[in-house]
Write a protein that holds these residues in place. Sequence first.
Motif, PDB file in Angstrom:
ATOM      1  N   ASN A 259     -53.589  16.518   2.027  1.00 36.59           N
ATOM      2  CA  ASN A 259     -52.742  17.697   2.946  1.00 36.59           C
ATOM      3  C   ASN A 259     -53.560  18.740   2.461  1.00 36.59           C
ATOM      4  O   ASN A 259     -53.922  20.451   3.402  1.00 36.59           O
ATOM      5  CB  ASN A 259     -51.739  18.055   3.117  1.00 36.59           C
ATOM      6  N   LEU A 260     -54.184  18.769   1.273  1.00 29.39           N
ATOM      7  CA  LEU A 260     -54.796  19.873   0.591  1.00 29.39           C
ATOM      8  C   LEU A 260     -56.441  20.226   1.206  1.00 29.39           C
ATOM      9  O   LEU A 260     -56.941  21.475   2.193  1.00 29.39           O
ATOM     10  CB  LEU A 260     -54.985  20.217  -0.725  1.00 29.39           C
ATOM     11  N   ALA A 261     -57.059  19.104   1.492  1.00 27.25           N
ATOM     12  CA  ALA A 261     -57.732  18.368   2.379  1.00 27.25           C
ATOM     13  C   ALA A 261     -58.278  19.868   3.663  1.00 27.25           C
ATOM     14  O   ALA A 261     -58.411  20.189   4.427  1.00 27.25           O
ATOM     15  CB  ALA A 261     -58.961  17.667   2.300  1.00 27.25           C
TER      16      ALA A 261
ATOM     17  N   GLY B 187     -59.078  25.389   7.577  1.00 30.91           N
ATOM     18  CA  GLY B 187     -58.601  26.733   7.895  1.00 30.91           C
ATOM     19  C   GLY B 187     -59.200  27.806   7.751  1.00 30.91           C
ATOM     20  O   GLY B 187     -59.814  27.824   6.762  1.00 30.91           O
ATOM     21  N   ASP B 188     -58.611  29.160   8.243  1.00 32.14           N
ATOM     22  CA  ASP B 188     -59.733  30.139   8.277  1.00 32.14           C
ATOM     23  C   ASP B 188     -58.821  31.067   7.419  1.00 32.14           C
ATOM     24  O   ASP B 188     -59.247  32.504   7.059  1.00 32.14           O
ATOM     25  CB  ASP B 188     -60.761  30.363   9.975  1.00 32.14           C
TER      26      ASP B 188
ATOM     27  N   MET C 267     -50.127  28.466   1.092  1.00 28.62           N
ATOM     28  CA  MET C 267     -49.473  27.061   1.000  1.00 28.62           C
ATOM     29  C   MET C 267     -50.042  25.719   0.038  1.00 28.62           C
ATOM     30  O   MET C 267     -49.153  25.297  -0.832  1.00 28.62           O
ATOM     31  CB  MET C 267     -50.516  26.011   2.042  1.00 28.62           C
ATOM     32  N   ARG C 268     -51.197  26.205  -1.208  1.00 27.52           N
ATOM     33  CA  ARG C 268     -51.559  25.786  -1.973  1.00 27.52           C
ATOM     34  C   ARG C 268     -50.917  25.650  -3.160  1.00 27.52           C
ATOM     35  O   ARG C 268     -50.314  24.981  -3.467  1.00 27.52           O
ATOM     36  CB  ARG C 268     -53.430  25.919  -2.499  1.00 27.52           C
TER      37      ARG C 268
ATOM     38  N   ASN D 212     -47.680   8.022  -6.301  1.00 31.97           N
ATOM     39  CA  ASN D 212     -49.150   8.395  -6.406  1.00 31.97           C
ATOM     40  C   ASN D 212     -48.497   8.650  -4.640  1.00 31.97           C
ATOM     41  O   ASN D 212     -49.296   8.972  -4.479  1.00 31.97           O
ATOM     42  CB  ASN D 212     -48.802   6.481  -6.350  1.00 31.97           C
ATOM     43  N   ARG D 213     -47.306   8.643  -4.124  1.00 32.00           N
ATOM     44  CA  ARG D 213     -47.286   8.610  -2.770  1.00 32.00           C
ATOM     45  C   ARG D 213     -48.061  10.679  -2.272  1.00 32.00           C
ATOM     46  O   ARG D 213     -48.173  10.836  -1.992  1.00 32.00           O
ATOM     47  CB  ARG D 213     -46.148   8.133  -1.770  1.00 32.00           C
ATOM     48  N   VAL D 214     -47.123  10.149  -3.116  1.00 31.59           N
ATOM     49  CA  VAL D 214     -47.259  12.986  -3.141  1.00 31.59           C
ATOM     50  C   VAL D 214     -48.418  12.622  -3.262  1.00 31.59           C
ATOM     51  O   VAL D 214     -48.732  13.765  -2.681  1.00 31.59           O
ATOM     52  CB  VAL D 214     -46.070  12.532  -4.000  1.00 31.59           C
ATOM     53  N   GLU D 215     -49.166  11.943  -4.113  1.00 31.60           N
ATOM     54  CA  GLU D 215     -49.932  12.711  -4.820  1.00 31.60           C
ATOM     55  C   GLU D 215     -51.077  12.421  -3.919  1.00 31.60           C
ATOM     56  O   GLU D 215     -52.386  13.430  -4.053  1.00 31.60           O
ATOM     57  CB  GLU D 215     -50.448  12.556  -6.202  1.00 31.60           C
ATOM     58  N   ASN D 216     -51.494  12.035  -2.729  1.00 33.09           N
ATOM     59  CA  ASN D 216     -52.095  11.119  -1.873  1.00 33.09           C
ATOM     60  C   ASN D 216     -51.755  11.785  -1.084  1.00 33.09           C
ATOM     61  O   ASN D 216     -52.886  12.252  -0.493  1.00 33.09           O
ATOM     62  CB  ASN D 216     -51.744   9.423  -1.696  1.00 33.09           C
TER      63      ASN D 216
END
Length: 169
Positions: A124-126, A131-132, A140-141, A115-119
Amino acid sequence: MFTGSEEDGKEVTRLEKLADRKREELIKELDRTFITPFDREDIFNLSKAIDDILDYSDSTVEEMEIYELEPTPELREIVEVIRISTELIHESVCNLNKDRKEGMRQALQAKKYENRVENLYRKNLAKLFEGDDIKYILKMREIFRHLSNCADRIDLAGDILGHIYVKMI
């Protein structure tokens, strides 16, 4: 510690290949063995989940090299959580013939780290999408996705271990 060094990457790849050979031996032995310490299907499924954890770890290393990416603080944080949870899975497996209650506790704790990794993954994706640099974002995604998938397999390994322990306790 996630260093991003070439030596560490080679060690992950070496361990993944060693684990593949061990799993192949295990499957051959399951085919020859009539009586096992616990259900054959559970042994097979647990070995598959652990193999997947190693496969995602190796894929992460390979793609970071191919994409020429360096570890970021965000990646280091996720990898540290994965490291802790994989150690718990290892300890839980080691406790199958020793301390079953402790093994069950370790399996359940490893699941909580997923659950911690998913959070962290979502957070981090958001942040990444702010960025541009589209190429960097896509690279990275993919790395974040491998780590998320790795955590999913840790969760699965914890479920399988829990299932085994429930039958044994």
